[in-house]
Design a protein around this motif. Structure first.
Motif, PDB file in Angstrom:
ATOM      1  N   LEU A  21       0.922  -1.399  -0.028  1.00 35.48           N
ATOM      2  CA  LEU A  21      -0.265   0.013   0.577  1.00 35.48           C
ATOM      3  C   LEU A  21       0.658   1.254  -0.522  1.00 35.48           C
ATOM      4  CD1 LEU A  21      -2.601  -1.207   1.880  1.00 35.48           C
ATOM      5  CD2 LEU A  21      -3.357  -0.340  -0.056  1.00 35.48           C
ATOM      6  N   GLN A  22       1.861   1.382   0.938  1.00 34.58           N
ATOM      7  CA  GLN A  22       2.638   2.137   0.634  1.00 34.58           C
ATOM      8  C   GLN A  22       3.346   2.311  -0.829  1.00 34.58           C
ATOM      9  OE1 GLN A  22       4.596   1.262   4.314  1.00 34.58           O
ATOM     10  NE2 GLN A  22       3.447   1.892   5.597  1.00 34.58           N
ATOM     11  N   GLU A  25       0.605   4.415  -3.319  1.00 31.39           N
ATOM     12  CA  GLU A  25       0.486   5.576  -2.368  1.00 31.39           C
ATOM     13  C   GLU A  25       1.136   6.212  -3.519  1.00 31.39           C
ATOM     14  OE1 GLU A  25      -0.381   8.072   1.069  1.00 31.39           O
ATOM     15  OE2 GLU A  25       0.909   7.168   0.918  1.00 31.39           O
ATOM     16  N   GLY A  29      -3.876   9.650  -3.040  1.00 30.57           N
ATOM     17  CA  GLY A  29      -5.092   8.564  -1.879  1.00 30.57           C
ATOM     18  C   GLY A  29      -5.287   8.142  -2.878  1.00 30.57           C
ATOM     19  N   TYR A  30      -5.536   6.079  -2.592  1.00 34.96           N
ATOM     20  CA  TYR A  30      -6.371   5.803  -2.893  1.00 34.96           C
ATOM     21  C   TYR A  30      -7.513   5.765  -3.475  1.00 34.96           C
ATOM     22  CZ  TYR A  30      -2.704   2.985  -1.927  1.00 34.96           C
ATOM     23  OH  TYR A  30      -1.054   2.238  -2.803  1.00 34.96           O
ATOM     24  N   ALA A  47      -5.323  -0.251   5.463  1.00 34.05           N
ATOM     25  CA  ALA A  47      -5.154   1.178   4.433  1.00 34.05           C
ATOM     26  C   ALA A  47      -4.511   2.751   5.903  1.00 34.05           C
ATOM     27  CB  ALA A  47      -6.232   1.806   3.825  1.00 34.05           C
ATOM     28  N   VAL A  52      -1.788   5.626   5.050  1.00 35.72           N
ATOM     29  CA  VAL A  52      -1.863   5.997   3.423  1.00 35.72           C
ATOM     30  C   VAL A  52      -2.859   6.451   3.820  1.00 35.72           C
ATOM     31  CG1 VAL A  52      -0.393   4.244   2.459  1.00 35.72           C
ATOM     32  CG2 VAL A  52      -2.750   4.089   2.898  1.00 35.72           C
ATOM     33  N   LYS A  53      -3.471   7.626   2.860  1.00 40.07           N
ATOM     34  CA  LYS A  53      -4.324   8.660   1.872  1.00 40.07           C
ATOM     35  C   LYS A  53      -5.166   7.843   1.169  1.00 40.07           C
ATOM     36  CE  LYS A  53      -5.504  12.737   0.126  1.00 40.07           C
ATOM     37  NZ  LYS A  53      -5.434  14.516  -0.612  1.00 40.07           N
ATOM     38  N   PHE A  54      -6.590   7.679   1.763  1.00 40.89           N
ATOM     39  CA  PHE A  54      -7.442   6.952   1.039  1.00 40.89           C
ATOM     40  C   PHE A  54      -8.649   7.803   1.451  1.00 40.89           C
ATOM     41  CE2 PHE A  54      -7.363   4.515   5.368  1.00 40.89           C
ATOM     42  CZ  PHE A  54      -8.993   4.147   5.078  1.00 40.89           C
TER      43      PHE A  54
END
Length: 174
Positions: A21-22, A25, A29-30, A47, A52-54
């Motif tokens: 995920l990192q 990224e 964001g996701y 997440a 991470v941004k999501f």
């Protein structure tokens, strides 16, 4: 900690998922595809843990169990509920009942979001030997697979990282 014992030692599956995920990224964001099920809850918490941004999106189908909607609202209040342009009932009137060979409802009601974004979905790799053994860390499908647009179908051909030309999406299946 979720670990797998192998002949070559122990693998920390949570760390592997967080690292992936990192690594992918995007700046915006996701787009996290969230159904409220155990796989979606798992990727949501991964997440969060990854930092991470999501933004998580739940696609209302209009035939969702009320308990599921209440559960998401209570335990995942930051999940965005996306409402469809049409209802399942109108789709049935227009196209007939969905079947295993005629699967249009998910395409219309659930897979519309995330265009131009990296979408994160939950796919259970352990469900089959071919899913487990035929995957690289990142794979992009070319033209032959571009027409395959059912990203939440848990299909045997699912990749860890996919590119959908038709919908303008890149998908990470954790």
């Amino acid at each position: 900690m979720l670990v797998e014992q192998t002949l070559f030692g122990v693998r920390d599956k949570v760390k592997i998922a967080i690292d992936r995920l990192q690594a992918f990224e995007p700046p915006e964001g996701y787009y996290l595809a969230f159904s409220g099920g155990k796989d979606s809850q798992c990727i949501y918490h991964l997440a969060k843990e990854a930092g991470v941004k999501f933004d998580a999106h739940y696609h209302l189908t209009t035939v969702d169990p009320p308990e599921l909607i209440y559960f998401i609202k209570e335990y995942y209040p930051d999940v965005i509920t996306d409402k469809p342009e049409t209802t399942m009932w109108n789709l049935i009137k227009k196209r007939g009942l969905p079947t295993r060979q005629k699967r249009f409802c998910c395409q219309v009601l659930k897979e519309g979001g995330g265009e131009g974004r990296i979408v994160v979905t939950g796919v259970r790799w352990a469900e089959s030997t071919s899913r487990k053994n035929n995957r690289g860390v990142t794979e992009v499908i070319g033209k032959n697979k571009a027409d395959k647009i059912l990203f939440n179908d848990n299909d045997e051909d699912r990749k860890l990282f996919e590119n959908c030309q038709k919908k303008g999406k890149r998908v990470i299946n954790l």
